[in-house]
Design an enzyme around this catalytic site. Structure first.
Site, PDB file in Angstrom:
ATOM      1  N   GLY A  91       0.825  -1.216   0.000  1.00 47.12           N
ATOM      2  CA  GLY A  91       0.000   0.000   0.000  1.00 47.12           C
ATOM      3  C   GLY A  91       0.856   1.262   0.000  1.00 47.12           C
ATOM      4  CE1 TYR A 218      -9.004   2.339   8.904  1.00 43.05           C
ATOM      5  CE2 TYR A 218      -9.180   4.347  10.209  1.00 43.05           C
ATOM      6  CZ  TYR A 218      -8.458   3.519   9.375  1.00 43.05           C
ATOM      7  OH  TYR A 218      -7.178   3.885   9.007  1.00 43.05           O
ATOM      8  CG  ASN A 247      -6.414  13.356   6.802  1.00 45.48           C
ATOM      9  OD1 ASN A 247      -6.653  13.542   7.987  1.00 45.48           O
ATOM     10  ND2 ASN A 247      -7.351  13.041   5.938  1.00 45.48           N
ATOM     11  CG  HIS A 261      -7.787   8.593   2.580  1.00 43.32           C
ATOM     12  ND1 HIS A 261      -7.060   7.455   2.476  1.00 43.32           N
ATOM     13  CD2 HIS A 261      -8.449   8.504   3.768  1.00 43.32           C
ATOM     14  CE1 HIS A 261      -7.260   6.688   3.535  1.00 43.32           C
ATOM     15  NE2 HIS A 261      -8.102   7.299   4.339  1.00 43.32           N
ATOM     16  CG  ASP A 352     -17.989  20.009   4.946  1.00 45.61           C
ATOM     17  OD1 ASP A 352     -17.676  19.789   3.755  1.00 45.61           O
ATOM     18  OD2 ASP A 352     -18.446  21.092   5.350  1.00 45.61           O
TER      19      ASP A 352
HETATM   20  P1  NAP Z   1      -3.448   1.289   1.394  1.00 46.65           P
HETATM   21  O1  NAP Z   1      -2.604   2.005   0.431  1.00 46.65           O
HETATM   22  O2  NAP Z   1      -4.882   1.095   1.062  1.00 46.65           O
HETATM   23  O3  NAP Z   1      -2.789  -0.125   1.696  1.00 46.65           O
HETATM   24  C1  NAP Z   1      -3.454  -1.070   2.469  1.00 46.65           C
HETATM   25  C2  NAP Z   1      -2.569  -2.270   2.574  1.00 46.65           C
HETATM   26  O4  NAP Z   1      -3.225  -3.265   3.379  1.00 46.65           O
HETATM   27  C3  NAP Z   1      -2.271  -2.932   1.218  1.00 46.65           C
HETATM   28  O5  NAP Z   1      -0.956  -3.417   1.224  1.00 46.65           O
HETATM   29  C4  NAP Z   1      -3.266  -4.081   1.187  1.00 46.65           C
HETATM   30  O6  NAP Z   1      -2.844  -5.156   0.376  1.00 46.65           O
HETATM   31  C5  NAP Z   1      -3.249  -4.475   2.651  1.00 46.65           C
HETATM   32  N1  NAP Z   1      -4.447  -5.220   3.028  1.00 46.65           N
HETATM   33  C6  NAP Z   1      -5.739  -4.805   2.993  1.00 46.65           C
HETATM   34  N2  NAP Z   1      -6.567  -5.792   3.380  1.00 46.65           N
HETATM   35  C7  NAP Z   1      -5.771  -6.866   3.655  1.00 46.65           C
HETATM   36  C8  NAP Z   1      -6.030  -8.184   4.088  1.00 46.65           C
HETATM   37  N3  NAP Z   1      -7.271  -8.614   4.330  1.00 46.65           N
HETATM   38  N4  NAP Z   1      -4.986  -9.015   4.255  1.00 46.65           N
HETATM   39  C9  NAP Z   1      -3.728  -8.605   4.013  1.00 46.65           C
HETATM   40  N5  NAP Z   1      -3.409  -7.365   3.625  1.00 46.65           N
HETATM   41  C10 NAP Z   1      -4.434  -6.503   3.438  1.00 46.65           C
HETATM   42  O7  NAP Z   1      -3.441   2.001   2.823  1.00 46.65           O
HETATM   43  P2  NAP Z   1      -2.399   2.990   3.472  1.00 46.65           P
HETATM   44  O8  NAP Z   1      -2.928   4.358   3.281  1.00 46.65           O
HETATM   45  O9  NAP Z   1      -1.027   2.661   3.042  1.00 46.65           O
HETATM   46  O10 NAP Z   1      -2.605   2.641   5.015  1.00 46.65           O
HETATM   47  C11 NAP Z   1      -1.655   1.895   5.740  1.00 46.65           C
HETATM   48  C12 NAP Z   1      -1.994   2.000   7.205  1.00 46.65           C
HETATM   49  O11 NAP Z   1      -1.952   3.363   7.605  1.00 46.65           O
HETATM   50  C13 NAP Z   1      -3.374   1.502   7.582  1.00 46.65           C
HETATM   51  O12 NAP Z   1      -3.300   0.773   8.784  1.00 46.65           O
HETATM   52  C14 NAP Z   1      -4.173   2.764   7.769  1.00 46.65           C
HETATM   53  O13 NAP Z   1      -5.230   2.563   8.661  1.00 46.65           O
HETATM   54  C15 NAP Z   1      -3.130   3.699   8.302  1.00 46.65           C
HETATM   55  N6  NAP Z   1      -3.404   5.134   8.103  1.00 46.65           N
HETATM   56  C16 NAP Z   1      -3.587   5.621   6.839  1.00 46.65           C
HETATM   57  C17 NAP Z   1      -3.864   6.967   6.700  1.00 46.65           C
HETATM   58  C18 NAP Z   1      -4.105   7.574   5.349  1.00 46.65           C
HETATM   59  O14 NAP Z   1      -4.430   8.767   5.286  1.00 46.65           O
HETATM   60  N7  NAP Z   1      -3.959   6.839   4.258  1.00 46.65           N
HETATM   61  C19 NAP Z   1      -3.922   7.799   7.802  1.00 46.65           C
HETATM   62  C20 NAP Z   1      -3.721   7.265   9.063  1.00 46.65           C
HETATM   63  C21 NAP Z   1      -3.453   5.920   9.194  1.00 46.65           C
HETATM   64  P3  NAP Z   1      -3.196  -5.179  -1.214  1.00 46.65           P
HETATM   65  O15 NAP Z   1      -2.304  -4.157  -1.861  1.00 46.65           O
HETATM   66  O16 NAP Z   1      -2.862  -6.553  -1.646  1.00 46.65           O
HETATM   67  O17 NAP Z   1      -4.649  -4.836  -1.318  1.00 46.65           O
HETATM   68  O1  GFB Z   2      -9.579  11.884   3.470  1.00 44.63           O
HETATM   69  P1  GFB Z   2     -11.018  11.947   3.724  1.00 44.63           P
HETATM   70  O2  GFB Z   2     -11.896  11.170   2.825  1.00 44.63           O
HETATM   71  O3  GFB Z   2     -11.423  11.450   5.137  1.00 44.63           O
HETATM   72  O4  GFB Z   2     -11.413  13.507   3.652  1.00 44.63           O
HETATM   73  P2  GFB Z   2     -11.340  12.091   6.585  1.00 44.63           P
HETATM   74  C1  GFB Z   2     -12.739  13.910   3.772  1.00 44.63           C
HETATM   75  C2  GFB Z   2     -12.854  15.413   3.648  1.00 44.63           C
HETATM   76  O5  GFB Z   2     -12.467  15.811   2.341  1.00 44.63           O
HETATM   77  C3  GFB Z   2     -14.273  15.864   3.853  1.00 44.63           C
HETATM   78  C4  GFB Z   2     -13.588  16.359   1.674  1.00 44.63           C
HETATM   79  O6  GFB Z   2     -14.311  17.169   4.394  1.00 44.63           O
HETATM   80  C5  GFB Z   2     -14.804  15.843   2.425  1.00 44.63           C
HETATM   81  O7  GFB Z   2     -15.919  16.693   2.270  1.00 44.63           O
HETATM   82  N1  GFB Z   2     -13.584  15.973   0.252  1.00 44.63           N
HETATM   83  C6  GFB Z   2     -13.721  16.817  -0.788  1.00 44.63           C
HETATM   84  C7  GFB Z   2     -13.440  14.728  -0.248  1.00 44.63           C
HETATM   85  N2  GFB Z   2     -13.722  16.150  -1.949  1.00 44.63           N
HETATM   86  C8  GFB Z   2     -13.535  14.840  -1.643  1.00 44.63           C
HETATM   87  C9  GFB Z   2     -13.430  13.671  -2.442  1.00 44.63           C
HETATM   88  O8  GFB Z   2     -13.510  13.696  -3.652  1.00 44.63           O
HETATM   89  N3  GFB Z   2     -13.226  12.503  -1.758  1.00 44.63           N
HETATM   90  C10 GFB Z   2     -13.114  12.449  -0.402  1.00 44.63           C
HETATM   91  N4  GFB Z   2     -12.877  11.263   0.187  1.00 44.63           N
HETATM   92  N5  GFB Z   2     -13.242  13.544   0.368  1.00 44.63           N
HETATM   93  C11 GFB Z   2     -10.430   9.812   7.218  1.00 44.63           C
HETATM   94  C12 GFB Z   2     -10.960   8.485   7.675  1.00 44.63           C
HETATM   95  O9  GFB Z   2     -11.326  10.793   7.484  1.00 44.63           O
HETATM   96  O10 GFB Z   2      -9.221  10.100   7.912  1.00 44.63           O
HETATM   97  C13 GFB Z   2      -9.975   7.518   7.200  1.00 44.63           C
HETATM   98  O11 GFB Z   2     -12.240   8.285   7.145  1.00 44.63           O
HETATM   99  C14 GFB Z   2      -8.531   7.869   7.604  1.00 44.63           C
HETATM  100  O12 GFB Z   2     -10.311   6.312   7.718  1.00 44.63           O
HETATM  101  C15 GFB Z   2      -8.191   9.322   7.456  1.00 44.63           C
HETATM  102  O13 GFB Z   2      -8.284   7.457   8.909  1.00 44.63           O
HETATM  103  C16 GFB Z   2      -6.933   9.724   8.144  1.00 44.63           C
HETATM  104  O14 GFB Z   2     -10.103  12.883   6.784  1.00 44.63           O
HETATM  105  O15 GFB Z   2     -12.622  12.794   6.876  1.00 44.63           O
END
Ligand code: NAP
Ligand code: GFB
Length: 396
Positions: A91, A218, A247, A261, A352
């Site tokens: 990921g 989640y 984020n 996201h 939002d």
């Molecule tokens: P991502 O790009 O969607 O990657 C998710 C990863 O988890 C991929 O490698 C996926 O494998 C693997 N995965 C999903 N379901 C699985 C399963 N059932 N068994 C084994 N592997 C599985 O997500 P990311 O953004 O890198 O997130 C990584 C971590 O950071 C997560 O724990 C997330 O909650 C945390 N996090 C993310 C954000 C953010 O803004 N993105 C913010 C805070 C915390 P495949 O590639 O094979 O699908």
């Molecule tokens: O990253 P996001 O989807 O999640 O951002 P959260 C949501 C915000 O972006 C809201 C605005 O204020 C939406 O109204 N937004 C605007 C959009 N345009 C878009 C669009 O096209 N797509 C999306 N997705 N949003 C996440 C959690 O909350 O925080 C996740 O739900 C994760 O699980 C992440 O943990 C860190 O920031 O609201």
């Protein structure tokens, strides 16, 4: 409830020390002074064989022949080869860790790094989880694998976010315990904090109220990792900890317009709008504020946590409060980075989500006053360039 603190003496054997005894002194203060308040001498000593109840604590005191040390990865290295298993290695964050480990010189001699995807094992399944641990015999685990999505994906599917993540986390932590993994660093998220809270939010507030409704599934699954870490520590002395990114965005993100996201969804939408000569539609009002942190910075910090951070309690990994921006600011930066000159519309009928979740990085700054974050505008430009260059293989 009394917090139990583990220190390691020169014997290398971790011992539990009752906080009733060391009063309000923090563990860092104890380690700085190498002296536990309440002991009988002026010499640096350590409490051993403590028998503690909620109110009393009896310990045997031993002189320290050398400064107390918290277990570090270096000492593990001496015991044998280090194999770091990264779940969710395919990921965005997994790829960021792979990048900083392999390309920025963070990989140490003798270390083996294994990056897993769901194709190697579906971690919702205990049998597959055990098999993949048996295959790689990790000494350390960075646990990133999760069912992940943006706000609107969570709102559609809260129950699945709860059940998939509960199963993945329990299987990984249980199997790490069963196979003798020394350290696990799991990934929480700033969306797990209570919705009704005072700002800035810090690491102590996770369990102080209900999370925002939009991602209750989640959030509850992720909160339980913190509880599990506490349990594995109190019962077995395991050093399983967690990090709390805000984020995150960067290369290899999911750019699917419906599931992603906000940052990657808007990069995908804006690029498509530029190609097709149409307006971009932003969901919601654009007023919500977020702390956007580049995945490579989070990756660098997670490697530091794996090697150096010894608390069981989580640590927030994020740009500072002063770098919080609105969704509207982010859209404008994306438009500039992609040279999009078309119209930007806002669909105010859409949620939002949480209006803000401003976190404090005071704890991180105490440990890493030196760490420099990539400015968000620079990170957005880099991510947009990556997306354009990798459009054919990116997740869209
Ligand atoms: P991502 O790009 O969607 O990657 C998710 C990863 O988890 C991929 O490698 C996926 O494998 C693997 N995965 C999903 N379901 C699985 C399963 N059932 N068994 C084994 N592997 C599985 O997500 P990311 O953004 O890198 O997130 C990584 C971590 O950071 C997560 O724990 C997330 O909650 C945390 N996090 C993310 C954000 C953010 O803004 N993105 C913010 C805070 C915390 P495949 O590639 O094979 O699908
Ligand atoms: O990253 P996001 O989807 O999640 O951002 P959260 C949501 C915000 O972006 C809201 C605005 O204020 C939406 O109204 N937004 C605007 C959009 N345009 C878009 C669009 O096209 N797509 C999306 N997705 N949003 C996440 C959690 O909350 O925080 C996740 O739900 C994760 O699980 C992440 O943990 C860190 O920031 O609201």
């Amino acid at each position: 409830m009394a917090e139990v603190i583990v220190v390691t003496t020169n014997t290398g054997y971790p011992r539990k020390c009752c906080p009733a005894l060391i009063g309000s002194e923090s563990r860092e203060a104890f380690l700085d002074t190498e002296r536990v308040p309440g002991n009988a001498t002026d010499r640096p000593q350590v409490a051993t064989d403590c028998h503690c109840s909620a109110t009393t604590c009896q310990c045997h005191w031993e002189d320290l022949e050398q400064p107390a040390q918290i277990e570090k990865m270096e000492s593990d290295t001496k015991a044998g080869p280090v194999r770091v298993l990264v779940t969710g290695g395919s990921g965005m964050l997994g790829k960021a860790i792979e990048h900083v480990v392999m390309n920025e010189g963070l990989k140490r001699e003798g270390e083996e790094w294994i990056f897993l995807s769901s194709k190697d094992a579906d971690l919702r399944d205990l049998g597959q989880t055990k098999a993949v641990f048996k295959k790689h015999h990790p000494t350390h685990v960075i646990h990133l694998a999760a069912k992940v999505g943006g706000l609107y994906e969570h709102m559609r599917d809260n129950l699945l976010f709860l059940s998939d993540n509960l199963r993945i986390n329990d299987n990984v932590l249980q199997t790490a315990h069963d196979t003798g993994v020394t350290k696990v660093v799991s990934c929480l998220s700033s969306c797990i904090f209570p919705d009704k809270i005072t700002y800035p939010i810090d690491e102590t507030m996770i369990h102080n109220g209900l999370p925002h409704d939009s991602n209750f599934g989640y959030s509850h699954a992720k909160r339980l990792i913190d509880i599990q870490n506490r349990g594995y520590f109190e019962q077995y002395g395991h050093r399983y900890t967690s990090v709390i990114p805000t984020n995150v965005f960067g290369p290899h993100d999911n750019f699917n317009i419906d599931k992603a996201h906000v940052m990657s969804a808007l990069i995908g939408k804006t690029y498509k709008a530029k190609m097709e000569g149409t307006p971009v539609t932003v969901c919601g009002t654009g007023a919500a504020r977020r702390l956007f942190t580049l995945s490579w910075d989070v990756g660098r910090l997670i490697v530091w946590v794996l090697r150096e951070y010894d608390e069981i309690q989580p640590i927030i990994l994020s740009v500072g409060e002063e770098d919080e921006i609105s969704i509207k600011d982010a859209v404008e930066m994306i438009a500039e980075a992609l040279d999009f000159k078309g119209e930007i519309k806002y669909d105010t009928s859409l949620s939002d989500g949480q209006l803000r979740k401003t976190t404090s990085i005071a704890k991180l700054r105490r440990y890493r006053p030196d760490f420099t974050f990539t400015p968000v505008k620079e990170g957005i430009k880099m991510t947009c360039d990556w997306f354009v260059a990798n459009y054919n293989s990116a997740r869209i």
